[in-house]
Design a protein around this motif. Structure first.
Motif, PDB file in Angstrom:
ATOM      1  N   LEU A   1       0.860  -1.178   0.000  1.00 37.84           N
ATOM      2  CA  LEU A   1       0.000   0.000   0.000  1.00 37.84           C
ATOM      3  C   LEU A   1       0.897   1.229   0.000  1.00 37.84           C
ATOM      4  CD1 LEU A   1      -2.723   1.529   0.313  1.00 37.84           C
ATOM      5  CD2 LEU A   1      -2.493   1.190   2.790  1.00 37.84           C
TER       6      LEU A   1
ATOM      7  N   VAL B   1      -1.448  -1.152  -4.194  1.00 33.27           N
ATOM      8  CA  VAL B   1      -2.698  -0.464  -3.901  1.00 33.27           C
ATOM      9  C   VAL B   1      -2.294   0.936  -3.469  1.00 33.27           C
ATOM     10  CG1 VAL B   1      -4.750  -0.416  -2.424  1.00 33.27           C
ATOM     11  CG2 VAL B   1      -3.805  -2.611  -3.169  1.00 33.27           C
TER      12      VAL B   1
ATOM     13  N   ALA C   1      -3.166   4.981  -1.985  1.00 34.45           N
ATOM     14  CA  ALA C   1      -4.020   5.889  -1.218  1.00 34.45           C
ATOM     15  C   ALA C   1      -3.396   7.279  -1.315  1.00 34.45           C
ATOM     16  CB  ALA C   1      -4.109   5.444   0.237  1.00 34.45           C
TER      17      ALA C   1
ATOM     18  N   ASP D   1      -7.412   8.224   3.550  1.00 36.62           N
ATOM     19  CA  ASP D   1      -7.687   7.301   2.448  1.00 36.62           C
ATOM     20  C   ASP D   1      -7.039   5.937   2.731  1.00 36.62           C
ATOM     21  OD1 ASP D   1      -8.641   6.477  -0.070  1.00 36.62           O
ATOM     22  OD2 ASP D   1      -6.895   7.279  -1.129  1.00 36.62           O
TER      23      ASP D   1
ATOM     24  N   GLU E   1      -9.025   3.949   5.200  1.00 37.79           N
ATOM     25  CA  GLU E   1     -10.260   3.448   4.592  1.00 37.79           C
ATOM     26  C   GLU E   1      -9.986   2.294   3.629  1.00 37.79           C
ATOM     27  OE1 GLU E   1     -11.794   7.040   2.843  1.00 37.79           O
ATOM     28  OE2 GLU E   1     -12.602   7.768   4.745  1.00 37.79           O
ATOM     29  N   THR E   2      -8.767   2.225   3.094  1.00 36.57           N
ATOM     30  CA  THR E   2      -8.399   1.253   2.062  1.00 36.57           C
ATOM     31  C   THR E   2      -7.732   0.003   2.620  1.00 36.57           C
ATOM     32  OG1 THR E   2      -8.035   3.095   0.538  1.00 36.57           O
ATOM     33  CG2 THR E   2      -7.038   1.004  -0.075  1.00 36.57           C
TER      34      THR E   2
ATOM     35  N   ALA F   1      -7.430  -4.019   1.240  1.00 35.40           N
ATOM     36  CA  ALA F   1      -6.213  -4.271   0.459  1.00 35.40           C
ATOM     37  C   ALA F   1      -5.359  -5.380   1.062  1.00 35.40           C
ATOM     38  CB  ALA F   1      -5.392  -2.986   0.357  1.00 35.40           C
TER      39      ALA F   1
END
Length: 132
Positions: free
Chosen positions: A17, A41, A43, A48, A51-52, A56
């Motif tokens: 991420l 992934v 953000a 963000d 939230e992700t 992920a």
């Protein structure tokens, strides 16, 4: 087929991420990480990312420090209080290079530090260090 491409096919994909408010930095980082064989992934800031992250299920987070809504320090602190993310590697990728900022990141729970602009080989080495 080279032995390197065979190696990529047989290993379990590692998801990273990336958290950065700069669209161009996200693009550069994603290109470098995909070239290294990682799933990415993205953000755009700490809010963000929070939230992700559950959807992920990353193996590693690479975050900037200076971002709107929730900066990298806040993101690291919020991840570290959750059992699931207490030991997950978190690398800071930032233009900041002061010892004070590095110490603050370490105190928040960062695993490592990379200064922008990043060198893809140094990035790859830092990722290998924290994942293996």
């Amino acid at each position: 087929m080279t032995s390197q491409s065979m190696h990529k096919e047989t290993r379990v994909a590692i998801t990273i991420l990336t958290v950065d408010d700069s669209p161009s930095m996200r693009m550069l980082l994603k290109a470098a990480l995909v070239d290294l064989g990682y799933d990415v992934v993205q953000a755009e800031d700490g809010v963000d990312a929070l939230e992700t992250i559950d959807g992920a299920a990353p193996d590693l987070v690479i975050t900037d420090i200076n971002m709107p809504r929730l900066d990298g320090f806040g993101l690291i602190e919020q991840l570290r209080v959750q059992d699931h993310y207490r030991t997950m590697p978190i690398l800071v990728l930032t233009t900041e290079s002061s010892d004070e900022k590095k110490q603050r990141a370490r105190a928040a729970g960062a695993t490592g530090w990379i200064v922008k602009p990043f060198d893809p080989e140094k990035l790859a080495a830092a990722i290998r260090r924290v994942l293996h």
